[in-house]
Design a protein around this motif. Structure first.
Motif, PDB file in Angstrom:
ATOM      1  N   LYS A   1      -0.441   8.427  -4.719  1.00 48.56           N
ATOM      2  CA  LYS A   1      -1.510   8.846  -5.628  1.00 48.56           C
ATOM      3  C   LYS A   1      -0.993   9.941  -6.556  1.00 48.56           C
ATOM      4  CE  LYS A   1      -5.187   7.949  -2.239  1.00 48.56           C
ATOM      5  NZ  LYS A   1      -6.066   7.048  -2.950  1.00 48.56           N
TER       6      LYS A   1
ATOM      7  N   ARG B   1     -11.601   0.378   1.439  1.00 48.54           N
ATOM      8  CA  ARG B   1     -10.736   1.278   0.662  1.00 48.54           C
ATOM      9  C   ARG B   1     -11.069   1.186  -0.821  1.00 48.54           C
ATOM     10  NH1 ARG B   1      -4.309   1.947   1.225  1.00 48.54           N
ATOM     11  NH2 ARG B   1      -5.139   3.185   2.935  1.00 48.54           N
ATOM     12  N   VAL B   2     -11.244  -0.017  -1.321  1.00 48.87           N
ATOM     13  CA  VAL B   2     -11.541  -0.187  -2.743  1.00 48.87           C
ATOM     14  C   VAL B   2     -12.887   0.437  -3.089  1.00 48.87           C
ATOM     15  CG1 VAL B   2     -12.066  -1.871  -4.535  1.00 48.87           C
ATOM     16  CG2 VAL B   2     -10.106  -2.223  -3.027  1.00 48.87           C
ATOM     17  N   SER B   3     -13.885   0.242  -2.223  1.00 51.78           N
ATOM     18  CA  SER B   3     -15.206   0.770  -2.507  1.00 51.78           C
ATOM     19  C   SER B   3     -15.257   2.281  -2.352  1.00 51.78           C
ATOM     20  CB  SER B   3     -16.232   0.132  -1.564  1.00 51.78           C
ATOM     21  OG  SER B   3     -15.924   0.418  -0.209  1.00 51.78           O
TER      22      SER B   3
ATOM     23  N   ALA C   1      -5.277  -2.947  -5.431  1.00 50.11           N
ATOM     24  CA  ALA C   1      -6.578  -2.919  -6.095  1.00 50.11           C
ATOM     25  C   ALA C   1      -6.601  -3.859  -7.292  1.00 50.11           C
ATOM     26  CB  ALA C   1      -6.912  -1.492  -6.540  1.00 50.11           C
TER      27      ALA C   1
ATOM     28  N   HIS D   1      -9.568  -3.174   3.857  1.00 50.59           N
ATOM     29  CA  HIS D   1      -9.112  -3.099   2.467  1.00 50.59           C
ATOM     30  C   HIS D   1     -10.296  -3.056   1.495  1.00 50.59           C
ATOM     31  CE1 HIS D   1      -5.058  -5.015   3.777  1.00 50.59           C
ATOM     32  NE2 HIS D   1      -5.023  -3.701   3.847  1.00 50.59           N
TER      33      HIS D   1
ATOM     34  N   GLN E   1      -6.972  -7.434  -6.017  1.00 49.25           N
ATOM     35  CA  GLN E   1      -8.321  -7.741  -5.547  1.00 49.25           C
ATOM     36  C   GLN E   1      -9.270  -8.028  -6.706  1.00 49.25           C
ATOM     37  OE1 GLN E   1      -8.353  -4.186  -2.872  1.00 49.25           O
ATOM     38  NE2 GLN E   1      -9.296  -5.566  -1.415  1.00 49.25           N
ATOM     39  N   GLU E   2      -8.961  -7.468  -7.856  1.00 50.20           N
ATOM     40  CA  GLU E   2      -9.782  -7.715  -9.045  1.00 50.20           C
ATOM     41  C   GLU E   2      -9.267  -8.889  -9.863  1.00 50.20           C
ATOM     42  OE1 GLU E   2      -9.486  -3.988 -11.020  1.00 50.20           O
ATOM     43  OE2 GLU E   2     -10.675  -2.902  -9.533  1.00 50.20           O
TER      44      GLU E   2
ATOM     45  N   GLU F   1       0.799  -1.223   0.000  1.00 51.42           N
ATOM     46  CA  GLU F   1       0.000   0.000   0.000  1.00 51.42           C
ATOM     47  C   GLU F   1       0.835   1.277   0.000  1.00 51.42           C
ATOM     48  OE1 GLU F   1      -4.165  -0.289   1.779  1.00 51.42           O
ATOM     49  OE2 GLU F   1      -2.890  -1.204   3.310  1.00 51.42           O
TER      50      GLU F   1
ATOM     51  N   THR G   1      -3.038   1.394 -12.109  1.00 54.40           N
ATOM     52  CA  THR G   1      -3.820   1.154 -10.895  1.00 54.40           C
ATOM     53  C   THR G   1      -2.919   0.571  -9.820  1.00 54.40           C
ATOM     54  OG1 THR G   1      -5.704   0.631 -12.331  1.00 54.40           O
ATOM     55  CG2 THR G   1      -5.928   0.059 -10.012  1.00 54.40           C
TER      56      THR G   1
ATOM     57  N   THR H   1      -4.066  -9.884   1.476  1.00 54.28           N
ATOM     58  CA  THR H   1      -5.071  -9.462   0.500  1.00 54.28           C
ATOM     59  C   THR H   1      -4.575  -9.691  -0.924  1.00 54.28           C
ATOM     60  OG1 THR H   1      -6.010  -7.830   2.016  1.00 54.28           O
ATOM     61  CG2 THR H   1      -6.419  -7.491  -0.320  1.00 54.28           C
TER      62      THR H   1
END
Length: 516
Positions: free
Chosen positions: A233, A514-516, A317, A511, A320-321, A229, A313, A393
């Motif tokens: 950004k 955070r994604v949502s 994230a 986590h 997770q996808e 993490e 990205t 994760t």
């Protein structure tokens, strides 16, 4: 068996390595090979550019320069320090000294150092023992970091002068491209490359797995104690770039108000072009202090920048996808990660601020209630936030698309136990590189020689098997979200199911928030 020649032809010219002696007997090493042009003058803050060919035989017997950093971090022996400089884009190759009937698997190592320090010349990263015991070709890569590799000045680009983002990642990609073009000449198999790294290097491995630009350059990956993490950004990267330029112009600069005049691309070009490497490094060090006092979500100024063509990205994230490059992965952390930082170098960002900024106060309350305040458990909380929880994760997401193996390194020598460090951050590297018997590792292993040797054999066999066949030695099961089986690496390795399960669930809820 036929002996491999120490003179090898690369796409830029001939290089001559050296046969190993004593503990390196049976290997050949080639050091300080350029994989890109010197990133100086017009190439400063640019993506790596092609290196110029040379005539004759280039000696490859000494490590190249370390990237620019504090001298104290470049120690390679008592009173000895590796020279530093911007002209640092070199790599090193270690191979068994014999010719094999089939090409050897290749292992490309990216060193750690919080994106602000490190050198491949550190004795710990000598690849000879790993190459010899596992019959692989090991490559170690020197890359740019700190202000030189992980600040994003691309917003100041003009037709006259281009600045690139994610320079450190681009350096890794350029090194992997060099491997594809040249490693066959060293006896390596370009079709079987495992990229591995520790700490910031482990994070870099995950960034490569999330980068479309790295597709096809490696075929398996090992991420040791990554901090998935700790990315920047794009909006925060602009804040940090602006602050760096202002610090470079005025070393006494402190964060001002919103009415500050923007820095023009022309002024940025002048500042970044004319400054000495020492001045750039000093400004970069001051930026670390600025980051602690400013209201920026990204907790550190140096790290992969999310939102460009190299890293569209964030790796967490993407994982997770199920979108990381679908290569087999080993990922894990150490039982006592945080003790190194608590005792020697407190640079971990605030777990409380990080969780609240990302997922809210409710998530923080749920997580913190599972840890005792202060003491070892408080240290573990900070380390779990940075290393363990996001790594789990990553494993959860990636295990749905490719074979994934998770470990926890628990082994600590008597010295590490007595001093309170335990199985702390980076200790597994002594096993990976077979360094417990080296001058660097002897003090750590004193009184624990036999167990240290056993753990070294365990780790090297797993890493070597993974490089060869993309699966560790039998007995280490794949990780799945149904069973969550984790190999605990200790004097007696064993498999545990979902260690720290209650804490894992709380972290993963954060986590998901955070994604949502």
């Amino acid at each position: 068996m036929t002996t491999l020649s120490s003179i090898v032809s690369t796409d830029l010219g001939l290089v001559e390595g050296v046969h190993g002696r004593r503990t390196r007997k049976g290997t050949i090493s080639w050091k300080g090979i350029p994989f890109a042009a010197a990133p100086i003058a017009a190439n400063r803050f640019r993506a790596p550019q092609p290196a110029a060919p040379w005539t004759g035989v280039r000696p490859a017997k000494e490590y190249g320069k370390a990237a620019v950093q504090d001298k104290r971090f470049t120690a390679i022996g008592p009173g000895k320090y590796q020279p530093t400089g911007e002209d640092c884009l070199t790599l090193n190759v270690f191979s068994p000294a014999t010719v094999r009937s089939t090409p050897r698997p290749v292992m490309v190592f990216i060193h750690g150092g919080a994106y602000i320090l490190g050198t491949t010349a550190t004795p710990l990263y000598d690849g000879a023992a790993l190459a010899r015991t596992q019959d692989v070709v090991v490559v170690t890569v020197q890359y740019r970091f700190g202000a030189f590799g992980y600040l994003d000045f691309s917003a100041y680009s003009t037709d006259e002068r281009t600045f690139d983002s994610n320079i450190g990642i681009r350096d890794h990609i350029a090194a992997l491209e060099w491997v594809q073009r040249n490693i066959a000449a060293f006896g390596g198999d370009a079709g079987n490359v495992t990229v591995f790294g520790e700490s910031a290097g482990g994070s870099a491995v995950l960034a490569l797995m999330a980068s479309p630009a790295a597709e096809g350059l490696f075929h398996a990956a090992i991420a040791e104690s990554p901090a998935p993490e700790l990315v920047v950004k794009r909006a925060d990267a602009r804040v940090y770039a602006d602050a760096f330029l202002r610090i470079l112009e005025n070393p006494e600069y402190r964060a001002g108000g919103r009415d500050e005049e923007p820095i023009s691309p022309e002024r940025a070009r002048q500042l970044l072009t004319k400054a000495s490497s020492a001045d750039l490094h000093k400004a970069g060090s001051r930026l670390m202090g600025y980051a602690k006092d400013t209201d920026v979500v990204s907790p550190v100024p140096y790290g992969p920048v999310v939102g460009d063509d190299v890293l569209p990205t964030a790796p967490l994230a993407v994982a997770q996808e199920g979108g990381l490059l679908p290569v087999p992965l080993i990922i894990g952390t150490n039982h006592d990660e945080g003790q190194l930082f608590a005792k020697a170098w407190n640079i971990l960002p605030s777990a409380e601020k990080t969780v609240i900024d990302a997922a809210g106060i409710d998530s923080w309350n749920e997580i913190s209630a599972l840890y005792e305040t202060g003491g070892p458990d408080g240290i573990r909380l900070s380390a779990d936030a940075v290393f363990w929880a996001p790594s789990v994760t990553i494993a959860d997401g990636h295990s749905a698309v490719a074979p994934t193996y998770v470990y926890r390194y628990d082994y600590a020598t008597r010295v590490l136990k007595k001093t309170g460090f335990g199985a702390t951050h980076a200790m597994e590297l002594f096993a990976v590189f077979g360094a417990f018997r080296s001058a660097l590792g002897a003090g750590i292993a004193a009184g624990s020689w036999r167990s240290a040797e056993r753990v070294t054999r365990t780790v090297q066999r797993h890493w070597g098997s993974f490089a060869m066949s993309h699966a560790p030695v039998a007995g280490w099961p794949k990780y799945t979200t149904n069973q969550r089986r984790v190999l605990v690496i200790d004097e007696r390795p064993h498999v545990r199911t979902d260690p720290g399960g209650e804490r894992r669930q709380a972290w993963q809820k954060a986590h998901a928030a955070r994604v949502s």
